[in-house]
Design an enzyme around this catalytic site. Structure first.
Site, PDB file in Angstrom:
ATOM      1  N   LYS A  38      26.956  31.819  56.307  1.00 24.52           N
ATOM      2  CA  LYS A  38      27.476  30.492  56.637  1.00 24.52           C
ATOM      3  C   LYS A  38      26.434  29.698  57.428  1.00 24.52           C
ATOM      4  O   LYS A  38      26.164  28.534  57.125  1.00 24.52           O
ATOM      5  CB  LYS A  38      28.776  30.625  57.447  1.00 24.52           C
ATOM      6  CG  LYS A  38      29.817  29.650  56.972  1.00 24.52           C
ATOM      7  CD  LYS A  38      31.177  29.901  57.503  1.00 24.52           C
ATOM      8  CE  LYS A  38      32.128  28.900  56.843  1.00 24.52           C
ATOM      9  NZ  LYS A  38      33.503  29.098  57.218  1.00 24.52           N
ATOM     10  N   LYS A  92      29.314  39.527  41.947  1.00 24.89           N
ATOM     11  CA  LYS A  92      30.429  40.346  42.414  1.00 24.89           C
ATOM     12  C   LYS A  92      31.737  39.572  42.237  1.00 24.89           C
ATOM     13  O   LYS A  92      31.799  38.386  42.566  1.00 24.89           O
ATOM     14  CB  LYS A  92      30.239  40.678  43.903  1.00 24.89           C
ATOM     15  CG  LYS A  92      31.406  41.423  44.523  1.00 24.89           C
ATOM     16  CD  LYS A  92      31.362  41.396  46.050  1.00 24.89           C
ATOM     17  CE  LYS A  92      32.507  40.635  46.660  1.00 24.89           C
ATOM     18  NZ  LYS A  92      33.672  41.349  47.113  1.00 24.89           N
ATOM     19  N   LYS A 104      37.463  36.580  45.313  1.00 22.54           N
ATOM     20  CA  LYS A 104      38.364  35.427  45.395  1.00 22.54           C
ATOM     21  C   LYS A 104      37.577  34.178  45.770  1.00 22.54           C
ATOM     22  O   LYS A 104      37.860  33.095  45.303  1.00 22.54           O
ATOM     23  CB  LYS A 104      39.428  35.668  46.473  1.00 22.54           C
ATOM     24  CG  LYS A 104      40.440  36.715  46.124  1.00 22.54           C
ATOM     25  CD  LYS A 104      41.392  36.921  47.302  1.00 22.54           C
ATOM     26  CE  LYS A 104      41.840  38.358  47.405  1.00 22.54           C
ATOM     27  NZ  LYS A 104      41.540  38.970  48.712  1.00 22.54           N
TER      28      LYS A 104
HETATM   29  P1  ADP Z   1      37.577  39.222  48.012  1.00 24.40           P
HETATM   30  O1  ADP Z   1      36.070  39.408  48.115  1.00 24.40           O
HETATM   31  O2  ADP Z   1      37.990  38.914  46.635  1.00 24.40           O
HETATM   32  O3  ADP Z   1      38.116  38.241  49.041  1.00 24.40           O
HETATM   33  P2  ADP Z   1      38.666  41.201  49.768  1.00 24.40           P
HETATM   34  O4  ADP Z   1      37.575  40.873  50.735  1.00 24.40           O
HETATM   35  O5  ADP Z   1      40.046  40.810  50.132  1.00 24.40           O
HETATM   36  O6  ADP Z   1      38.240  40.600  48.347  1.00 24.40           O
HETATM   37  O7  ADP Z   1      38.620  42.748  49.468  1.00 24.40           O
HETATM   38  C1  ADP Z   1      39.693  43.664  49.519  1.00 24.40           C
HETATM   39  C2  ADP Z   1      39.171  45.028  49.116  1.00 24.40           C
HETATM   40  O8  ADP Z   1      38.700  44.998  47.760  1.00 24.40           O
HETATM   41  C3  ADP Z   1      37.978  45.485  49.966  1.00 24.40           C
HETATM   42  O9  ADP Z   1      38.061  46.889  50.153  1.00 24.40           O
HETATM   43  C4  ADP Z   1      36.790  45.135  49.100  1.00 24.40           C
HETATM   44  O10 ADP Z   1      35.658  45.938  49.376  1.00 24.40           O
HETATM   45  C5  ADP Z   1      37.333  45.396  47.706  1.00 24.40           C
HETATM   46  N1  ADP Z   1      36.642  44.559  46.719  1.00 24.40           N
HETATM   47  C6  ADP Z   1      36.644  43.201  46.674  1.00 24.40           C
HETATM   48  N2  ADP Z   1      35.915  42.752  45.628  1.00 24.40           N
HETATM   49  C7  ADP Z   1      35.419  43.856  45.007  1.00 24.40           C
HETATM   50  C8  ADP Z   1      34.580  44.049  43.860  1.00 24.40           C
HETATM   51  N3  ADP Z   1      34.136  43.034  43.152  1.00 24.40           N
HETATM   52  N4  ADP Z   1      34.265  45.317  43.515  1.00 24.40           N
HETATM   53  C9  ADP Z   1      34.736  46.372  44.228  1.00 24.40           C
HETATM   54  N5  ADP Z   1      35.532  46.260  45.314  1.00 24.40           N
HETATM   55  C10 ADP Z   1      35.875  45.016  45.699  1.00 24.40           C
END
Ligand code: ADP
Ligand code: TRP
Length: 323
Positions: free
Chosen positions: A110, A192, A195
């Site tokens: 950021k 990757k 969200k």
């Molecule tokens: P996002 O990046 O979509 O906001 P979160 O941060 O809420 O997702 O992640 C929730 C869980 O899912 C965490 O344990 C995170 O490491 C896992 N996770 C999120 N995106 C991925 C991905 N593309 N591949 C593998 N694990 C993921």
């Protein structure tokens, strides 16, 4: 063993969340003492609309239960139902060097983009350390992107133990559990899946929407008749996470032989994903139709989580001279 993990209610869950994290939660709820929570305090760093946040919290609870978390086996709860978390976060903050937090990627990114960051984002890893240490967790199942947060958690625990727990350590040192094959699930743009990048395939989309998302996966412009490299293709890389080994091999052969268009494999990927979550979609309808049952799961989860949390928080308060 004590297992613990959390997931932010900041939008609909996607297949990266499922493969990297949630499928581990489901497997580890058997034969362990597992705690899984919806990280709504953390989501305050990005969701700024109260009714949206409430909706996301309900949705993530529904999603987790429909995907197979069993409230009789695992403690499923909402982070802010355990206010002990923020008290522990303050105790940890007091021993955490600023330099450790300045190194953390979400804060650093950021700042690098010239966007001013709130203190909440800066302190995010300390709150996450509190989540984990508050339950004496041994194992934390997560995706690769959480590795740094787990390292900081261990560093903070060690620092606290050094300052206050020379004779008896106050905190247990937790270990991350990351599955190497699904550590970083790619999104439809090849980055990757996240969200925050708008590149997700959502778990609870209907089959039509899933098919549409799969069509959007970025592929190269190799003509239909030419051989293609499966290893560098995001469609293939997702497909192999859902197809049997046999089917994956067959597609690999077809890629290399040429004469196969990406449209065909994208369509198959959509089918495989829809099929994998068909049962969960059904279950979600029945959970959604029973808000009283959902509320009861939330209440029971909070009660169980607070019981464990209180013991650890009192240990930490006592160690540093509070009360
Ligand atoms: P996002 O990046 O979509 O906001 P979160 O941060 O809420 O997702 O992640 C929730 C869980 O899912 C965490 O344990 C995170 O490491 C896992 N996770 C999120 N995106 C991925 C991905 N593309 N591949 C593998 N694990 C993921
Ligand atoms: N930061 C994690 C994520 O974005 C969510 C989270 C909050 C978490 N507290 C946690 C994960 C404790 C594991 C353990 O995915």
């Amino acid at each position: 063993m004590r297992i613990l993990s959390g997931i932010q209610p900041s939008g609909a869950l996607h297949i990266g969340n499922y493969l990297g994290a949630i499928q581990q939660y489901i497997a580890l709820q058997h034969g362990n003492e597992a705690y899984y929570f919806v990280a709504d305090y953390h989501a305050l760093t990005s969701v700024r609309d109260a009714s949206k946040l409430r909706g996301y919290v309900q949705d993530v609870l529904l999603d987790l239960l429909s995907l197979g978390l069993e409230p009789e086996k695992a403690t499923v709860f909402v982070q802010s139902d355990v206010p002990e978390t923020v008290e522990l976060a303050w105790l940890l903050t007091s021993v955490t060097p600023m330099g450790w937090l300045e190194k953390c990627v979400s804060f650093k990114d950021k700042i690098a983009q010239g966007i001013p960051a709130e203190h909440g984002l800066f302190a995010y890893p300390v709150l996450q350390a509190a989540d984990i240490l508050l339950y004496d967790a041994d194992v934390v199942p997560v995706g690769q992107d959480q590795k740094q947060h787990l390292e900081i958690t261990r560093d903070i625990a060690e620092r606290f133990n050094n300052v206050y727990g020379k004779t008896t350590p106050v905190f247990k040192l937790p270990n991350a559990k990351i599955l190497s094959t699904v550590a970083v699930v790619p999104g439809v743009d090849g980055r990757k899946m996240s969200k925050s990048y708008g590149n997700t395939i959502e778990i609870f989309d209907d089959p039509k929407a899933i098919e549409k998302k799969c069509k959007r996966i970025v592929t190269d412009s190799t003509p239909m008749e030419d051989p293609k490299n499966p290893e560098t293709c995001p469609v293939f890389n997702l497909l192999k996470l859902f197809a049997t080994a046999d089917e994956t091999n067959q597609w690999s052969v077809r890629y290399k032989a040429g004469g196969m268009g990406y449209g065909e494999v994208k369509k198959r990927l959509g089918e495989l994903i829809s099929h994998r979550f068909a049962e969960a979609r059904e279950k979600r309808h029945s959970w959604a139709a029973d808000p009283v049952r959902l509320e009861e799961v939330r209440r029971m989860g909070a009660e169980r989580a607070r019981k464990t949390a209180r013991i650890v928080l009192d240990r930490a308060r006592n160690a540093c001279g509070l009360g």
